[in-house]
Design a protein around this motif. Structure first.
Motif, PDB file in Angstrom:
ATOM      1  N   GLY A  19     -11.082  -5.199   3.388  1.00 27.61           N
ATOM      2  CA  GLY A  19     -11.199  -4.567   4.704  1.00 27.61           C
ATOM      3  C   GLY A  19     -10.443  -5.296   5.814  1.00 27.61           C
ATOM      4  O   GLY A  19     -10.451  -4.864   6.968  1.00 27.61           O
ATOM      5  N   ASN A  66      -7.933   5.296  -4.034  1.00 26.52           N
ATOM      6  CA  ASN A  66      -7.738   4.512  -2.814  1.00 26.52           C
ATOM      7  C   ASN A  66      -6.755   3.383  -3.091  1.00 26.52           C
ATOM      8  O   ASN A  66      -5.682   3.330  -2.501  1.00 26.52           O
ATOM      9  CB  ASN A  66      -9.075   3.973  -2.296  1.00 26.52           C
ATOM     10  CG  ASN A  66      -8.901   3.091  -1.068  1.00 26.52           C
ATOM     11  OD1 ASN A  66      -7.961   3.288  -0.299  1.00 26.52           O
ATOM     12  ND2 ASN A  66      -9.776   2.125  -0.903  1.00 26.52           N
ATOM     13  N   LYS A  93      -3.487   0.581   8.381  1.00 30.75           N
ATOM     14  CA  LYS A  93      -3.618  -0.571   7.478  1.00 30.75           C
ATOM     15  C   LYS A  93      -2.298  -1.330   7.398  1.00 30.75           C
ATOM     16  O   LYS A  93      -1.241  -0.712   7.437  1.00 30.75           O
ATOM     17  CB  LYS A  93      -3.971  -0.108   6.050  1.00 30.75           C
ATOM     18  CG  LYS A  93      -5.262   0.671   5.925  1.00 30.75           C
ATOM     19  CD  LYS A  93      -5.540   1.046   4.469  1.00 30.75           C
ATOM     20  CE  LYS A  93      -6.858   1.789   4.325  1.00 30.75           C
ATOM     21  NZ  LYS A  93      -7.151   2.159   2.926  1.00 30.75           N
ATOM     22  N   VAL A 127     -10.817   9.946   4.848  1.00 30.19           N
ATOM     23  CA  VAL A 127     -11.365  10.644   3.682  1.00 30.19           C
ATOM     24  C   VAL A 127     -12.897  10.698   3.832  1.00 30.19           C
ATOM     25  O   VAL A 127     -13.556   9.656   3.808  1.00 30.19           O
ATOM     26  CB  VAL A 127     -11.007   9.913   2.365  1.00 30.19           C
ATOM     27  CG1 VAL A 127     -11.626  10.634   1.173  1.00 30.19           C
ATOM     28  CG2 VAL A 127      -9.503   9.799   2.212  1.00 30.19           C
ATOM     29  N   ARG A 131       0.819  -1.223   0.000  1.00 25.97           N
ATOM     30  CA  ARG A 131       0.000   0.000   0.000  1.00 25.97           C
ATOM     31  C   ARG A 131       0.852   1.272   0.000  1.00 25.97           C
ATOM     32  O   ARG A 131       0.386   2.309  -0.471  1.00 25.97           O
ATOM     33  CB  ARG A 131      -0.911   0.022   1.224  1.00 25.97           C
ATOM     34  CG  ARG A 131      -2.046  -0.968   1.176  1.00 25.97           C
ATOM     35  CD  ARG A 131      -2.921  -0.768   2.416  1.00 25.97           C
ATOM     36  NE  ARG A 131      -3.859  -1.843   2.581  1.00 25.97           N
ATOM     37  CZ  ARG A 131      -5.060  -1.886   1.999  1.00 25.97           C
ATOM     38  NH1 ARG A 131      -5.446  -0.920   1.201  1.00 25.97           N
ATOM     39  NH2 ARG A 131      -5.874  -2.890   2.228  1.00 25.97           N
ATOM     40  N   HIS A 153     -19.979  -1.129  -0.235  1.00 23.92           N
ATOM     41  CA  HIS A 153     -19.304  -2.177   0.537  1.00 23.92           C
ATOM     42  C   HIS A 153     -19.989  -2.376   1.885  1.00 23.92           C
ATOM     43  O   HIS A 153     -20.561  -1.443   2.444  1.00 23.92           O
ATOM     44  CB  HIS A 153     -17.842  -1.783   0.815  1.00 23.92           C
ATOM     45  CG  HIS A 153     -17.022  -1.603  -0.412  1.00 23.92           C
ATOM     46  ND1 HIS A 153     -16.988  -0.429  -1.119  1.00 23.92           N
ATOM     47  CD2 HIS A 153     -16.200  -2.450  -1.068  1.00 23.92           C
ATOM     48  CE1 HIS A 153     -16.186  -0.560  -2.159  1.00 23.92           C
ATOM     49  NE2 HIS A 153     -15.696  -1.783  -2.162  1.00 23.92           N
ATOM     50  N   VAL A 203      -7.029   5.750   9.467  1.00 30.04           N
ATOM     51  CA  VAL A 203      -7.124   4.296   9.283  1.00 30.04           C
ATOM     52  C   VAL A 203      -5.717   3.712   9.269  1.00 30.04           C
ATOM     53  O   VAL A 203      -4.883   4.123   8.449  1.00 30.04           O
ATOM     54  CB  VAL A 203      -7.806   3.919   7.944  1.00 30.04           C
ATOM     55  CG1 VAL A 203      -8.208   2.448   7.946  1.00 30.04           C
ATOM     56  CG2 VAL A 203      -9.012   4.789   7.672  1.00 30.04           C
TER      57      VAL A 203
HETATM   58  P1  AMP Z   1      -9.344  -0.780   1.281  1.00 29.68           P
HETATM   59  O1  AMP Z   1      -8.997  -2.171   1.704  1.00 29.68           O
HETATM   60  O2  AMP Z   1      -8.209   0.172   1.338  1.00 29.68           O
HETATM   61  O3  AMP Z   1     -10.092  -0.747  -0.016  1.00 29.68           O
HETATM   62  O4  AMP Z   1     -10.411  -0.266   2.358  1.00 29.68           O
HETATM   63  C1  AMP Z   1     -11.665  -0.904   2.557  1.00 29.68           C
HETATM   64  C2  AMP Z   1     -12.737   0.153   2.756  1.00 29.68           C
HETATM   65  O5  AMP Z   1     -12.452   0.955   3.927  1.00 29.68           O
HETATM   66  C3  AMP Z   1     -12.833   1.148   1.613  1.00 29.68           C
HETATM   67  O6  AMP Z   1     -13.617   0.622   0.578  1.00 29.68           O
HETATM   68  C4  AMP Z   1     -13.465   2.340   2.322  1.00 29.68           C
HETATM   69  O7  AMP Z   1     -14.858   2.136   2.479  1.00 29.68           O
HETATM   70  C5  AMP Z   1     -12.824   2.323   3.691  1.00 29.68           C
HETATM   71  N1  AMP Z   1     -11.602   3.162   3.737  1.00 29.68           N
HETATM   72  C6  AMP Z   1     -10.361   2.768   3.404  1.00 29.68           C
HETATM   73  N2  AMP Z   1      -9.469   3.785   3.532  1.00 29.68           N
HETATM   74  C7  AMP Z   1     -10.176   4.858   3.960  1.00 29.68           C
HETATM   75  C8  AMP Z   1      -9.822   6.216   4.277  1.00 29.68           C
HETATM   76  N3  AMP Z   1      -8.560   6.654   4.209  1.00 29.68           N
HETATM   77  N4  AMP Z   1     -10.820   7.045   4.672  1.00 29.68           N
HETATM   78  C9  AMP Z   1     -12.104   6.603   4.767  1.00 29.68           C
HETATM   79  N5  AMP Z   1     -12.493   5.335   4.504  1.00 29.68           N
HETATM   80  C10 AMP Z   1     -11.548   4.464   4.101  1.00 29.68           C
END
Ligand code: AMP
Length: 363
Positions: free
Chosen positions: A146, A258, A138, A176, A98, A204, A136
């Motif tokens: 997720g 994203n 990660k 965000v 990432r 989602h 967040v």
């Molecule tokens: P991802 O695995 O990065 O796609 O994240 C899974 C879900 O978490 C995304 O589809 C968003 O709904 C939420 N999400 C991820 N990153 C953010 C962020 N920086 N701000 C707000 N929501 C987020």
């Protein structure tokens, strides 16, 4: 043409189903027993990180592609020494980490959430200080749907976030406040031509895609062009061949990237029944060096994932405009077992059918 696919899940299955009418034959590298590609070609049941086994798998193949982004880069690079591998292994490198992915977007002047690398608890405190809350946390690698994520609302959440994820390479992202989530899918040919499907609105639950609507409602031509330009920059930088998906946040300030998937993507499954040529066919055309098919969509489309359970086929098939796609997987809570595509000229009718499918799923 003989095509090798690394991975034998539902995406590999749908690639093969789209490739057969073009006269393409398939071989899959897939270690797990009874995968969704069963019956669609030879299956070589070896580990993905066994480079010698992968090289034996590739003998007599014309091209190799993959259906998941955690293919070991070393395997993809070794294969690229003996057979064309598309999308290029550099796309895997960018998508698997990432931090590399976000830096890659930034280098291409594609807006993203603010982010900081986090390796220690002290890094986390500094990153929280710099980015503010909510934020967040990660894992940099192997996070999907997720998983490997922790949302910090308050300073005091740092301990819990660290005990959940600490010890691995991490990334903190600023929150965000998006209006909705979108996805752009493009395909680039070996000769460098790129085509794009209309933006998709994605919904989602617990980080897993549940539904998609295409074209996303209320998208101006400018926003579509902006999304295409972001995906195009990534494709050109990587000398990309095949389908690429970029997941986007729609915000007051415009689109933000994203993450990306260097493969066919769940947000593009609707193209199977509601586009002139689907993402799977276009991916096969691209990697095989064939002309691309049209991505010009005139219908309204939706896709509903069948997660964990499948209603009876007859219930789904009785609905007007509904197309059922099952993956041949054993039911397990939350598992993607299939999807239903719905198409039509009237977006309201499409939405009503989606509601009926959702009601069947929760019956
Ligand atoms: P991802 O695995 O990065 O796609 O994240 C899974 C879900 O978490 C995304 O589809 C968003 O709904 C939420 N999400 C991820 N990153 C953010 C962020 N920086 N701000 C707000 N929501 C987020």
């Amino acid at each position: 043409m003989n095509v090798g696919i690394l991975g034998g899940g539902q995406l590999g299955r749908m690639l093969a189903l789209a490739g057969y009418p073009l006269g393409i034959r398939f071989r899959f590298l897939e270690p797990s027993p009874g995968p969704p590609v069963t019956g669609l070609g030879d299956i070589v049941a070896e580990r993905y990180d066994d480079v010698q086994a992968a090289l034996r798998f590739a003998e007599d193949l014309d091209v190799v592609t993959y259906e998941f982004e955690n293919v070991p880069v070393a395997t993809a690079e070794a294969l690229a020494g003996v057979v064309p591998v598309y999308p290029p292994p550099a796309a895997l490198e960018m998508a698997q980490d990432r931090l590399a992915e976000k830096q890659g977007f930034r280098d291409l002047e594609i807006p993203t959430a603010a982010f900081r690398a986090v390796d220690t608890q002290a890094d986390l405190a500094e990153a929280v200080e710099a980015l503010g809350l909510p934020a967040v946390l990660k894992t940099r690698r192997l996070g999907y749907d997720g998983k490997g994520q922790f949302v910090l609302q308050a300073e005091a959440d740092q301990e819990e976030a660290w005990s959940a994820l600490g010890g691995r390479a991490l990334l903190l992202e600023g929150w965000v406040p998006f209006r909705r989530e979108l996805s752009i899918l493009g395909v680039r040919s070996r000769s460098g031509e790129a085509r794009f499907y209309p933006l998709v609105e994605t919904h989602h639950g617990h980080g897993i895609l549940e539904r998609a609507f295409a074209p996303a409602p209320g998208i101006s031509a400018d926003v579509q062009t902006q999304a295409e330009s972001y995906a195009r920059r990534v494709m050109e930088r990587l000398e990309y061949v095949g389908v690429l998906a970029v997941e986007l946040f729609d915000t007051e300030q415009g689109l933000m990237a994203n993450e990306m998937a260097p493969r066919v993507h769940n947000s593009g499954h609707w193209t199977q029944d509601c586009a002139p040529h689907c993402q799977f066919e276009n991916h096969m055309r691209a990697v095989c060096g064939l002309p691309l098919g049209s991505t010009a969509v005139t219908a309204h489309a939706a896709m509903v994932n069948l997660l964990g359970q499948v209603p009876t086929n007859a219930e789904i098939l009785a609905l007007p405009g509904a197309h059922l796609h099952l993956y041949g997987k054993a039911p397990r809570p939350g598992r993607k077992l299939g999807h239903v595509n719905v198409g039509g000229e009237d977006p309201e009718a499409v939405r009503r059918t989606v509601e009926r499918i959702t009601a069947l799923l929760h019956a």
